[in-house]
Design an enzyme around this catalytic site. Structure first.
Site, PDB file in Angstrom:
ATOM      1  N   ASP A 171       0.853  -1.174   0.000  1.00  0.00           N
ATOM      2  CA  ASP A 171       0.000   0.000   0.000  1.00  0.00           C
ATOM      3  C   ASP A 171       0.901   1.239   0.000  1.00  0.00           C
ATOM      4  O   ASP A 171       2.098   1.155   0.296  1.00  0.00           O
ATOM      5  CB  ASP A 171      -0.904  -0.021   1.231  1.00  0.00           C
ATOM      6  CG  ASP A 171      -1.928   1.100   1.223  1.00  0.00           C
ATOM      7  OD1 ASP A 171      -2.514   1.362   0.161  1.00  0.00           O
ATOM      8  OD2 ASP A 171      -2.119   1.733   2.277  1.00  0.00           O
ATOM      9  N   ASP A 175      -0.222   5.097   1.005  1.00  0.00           N
ATOM     10  CA  ASP A 175      -0.437   5.998   2.136  1.00  0.00           C
ATOM     11  C   ASP A 175      -0.473   5.231   3.445  1.00  0.00           C
ATOM     12  O   ASP A 175      -1.185   4.234   3.577  1.00  0.00           O
ATOM     13  CB  ASP A 175      -1.738   6.785   1.950  1.00  0.00           C
ATOM     14  CG  ASP A 175      -1.655   7.758   0.786  1.00  0.00           C
ATOM     15  OD1 ASP A 175      -0.867   8.705   0.873  1.00  0.00           O
ATOM     16  OD2 ASP A 175      -2.369   7.551  -0.213  1.00  0.00           O
TER      17      ASP A 175
END
Length: 292
Positions: free
Chosen positions: A21, A23
């Site tokens: 991922d 953020d």
């Protein structure tokens, strides 16, 4: 922080590729998190395929590359996979050359155009809802009416809110709930935690889930979708899921670590060991000549 985990990272299977991922794992707002640069450098040094995933459908991979580069992370466009790209790929396989009415921004419209879709307000096959900084009441109303007239309802991701420097913003999931309340139609969400997004990312890398690890900061999206796609998972505690909430979920990550910095040593440790090439066998002619 480490918690008991199954299956173990120390099992025989190597790690040939990585998904992560963005953020909360690599960056926070516009700054790289400690260890993020080292993690990407470790993947490149080991020559391992990797992809950076995000449910954000606003930006194109080129936009995101520029944002990441400004934070010190040099990630190629082709190594960025968004919910907009996953949605466009899904629709391309479902209904090639189709039509869609889009509530969203350039990241979504560009992905759909590149997938061969036509954006239209006239009898579209789909209403596609993505994220935008400024949701238009007029656009939402038009989408509602098109769904009532038979358009299929698709949404890039189910996230109900997102962060901003000023505070929480409503996101795709919140607006999808509004449209569902008005139409009675629930959208098909393509992004995390739908393992479909993971599968499409794996396909782009020509990777197998058994030999891939997913790194994320959310138990309910990153870890869940990685688990359901058959991958080992790592939860880092620099994002959404707080340490005190980890054990409350009915499933576990393979490993829980403080930050991406703690993942860096695992890249080399669990990479597949490639045997050194053996000496080329000598030919019969050479052996007869006494060549060793």
């Amino acid at each position: 922080m480490n918690t008991p985990h199954l299956p173990s990272f120390d099992e025989v299977k190597p790690v040939d590729s990585w998904l992560t991922d963005m953020d909360g794992v690599l960056v926070h707002e516009e700054s790289a998190l400690p260890g993020a640069v080292d993690f990407i450098d470790a993947l490149k040094s080991a020559d391992l395929p990797f992809s950076v995933l995000t449910n954000n459908s606003i930006y194109t991979p080129r936009d995101l590359r520029a944002r990441l580069l400004a934070s010190g992370l040099d990630i190629p466009e082709e190594s960025i996979w968004t919910s907009a790209l996953a949605t466009a790929e899904f629709l391309r396989t479902q209904r090639p050359g189709g039509t869609a009415y889009v509530i969203g921004e350039a990241g979504l419209t560009t992905a759909l155009h590149e997938a061969g879709y036509t954006i239209t307000e006239r009898d579209p096959a789909y209403v596609v809802l993505g994220e935008t900084r400024t949701y238009s009441f007029e656009a939402i109303t038009r989408g509602i009416r098109l769904i009532e007239n038979g358009a299929r309802f698709i949404a890039t991701n189910p996230d109900v809110s997102g962060p901003s420097p000023a505070g929480t913003l409503p996101a795709t999931g919140s607006v999808a709930a509004l449209i569902t309340a008005a139409t009675g139609q629930t959208p098909y969400f393509v992004g995390k935690p739908n393992p479909l997004m993971m599968r499409s990312a794996l396909n782009r890398l020509d990777a197998h889930s058994e030999f891939t690890v997913m790194v994320g900061d959310r138990m309910d999206t990153d870890v869940k979708s990685g688990l359901e796609a058959g991958m080992r998972t790592i939860l880092v505690l620099t994002g959404s899921t707080r340490p005190d909430l980890v054990d409350r979920f009915p499933y576990q990550a393979t490993r829980v670590l403080d930050s991406i910095a703690d993942v860096v040593p695992l890249v080399g440790k669990h990479a597949r060991i490639v045997a050194e090439p053996t000496e080329k066998p000598t030919s019969l002619t050479d052996r007869l000549r006494g060549v060793k």
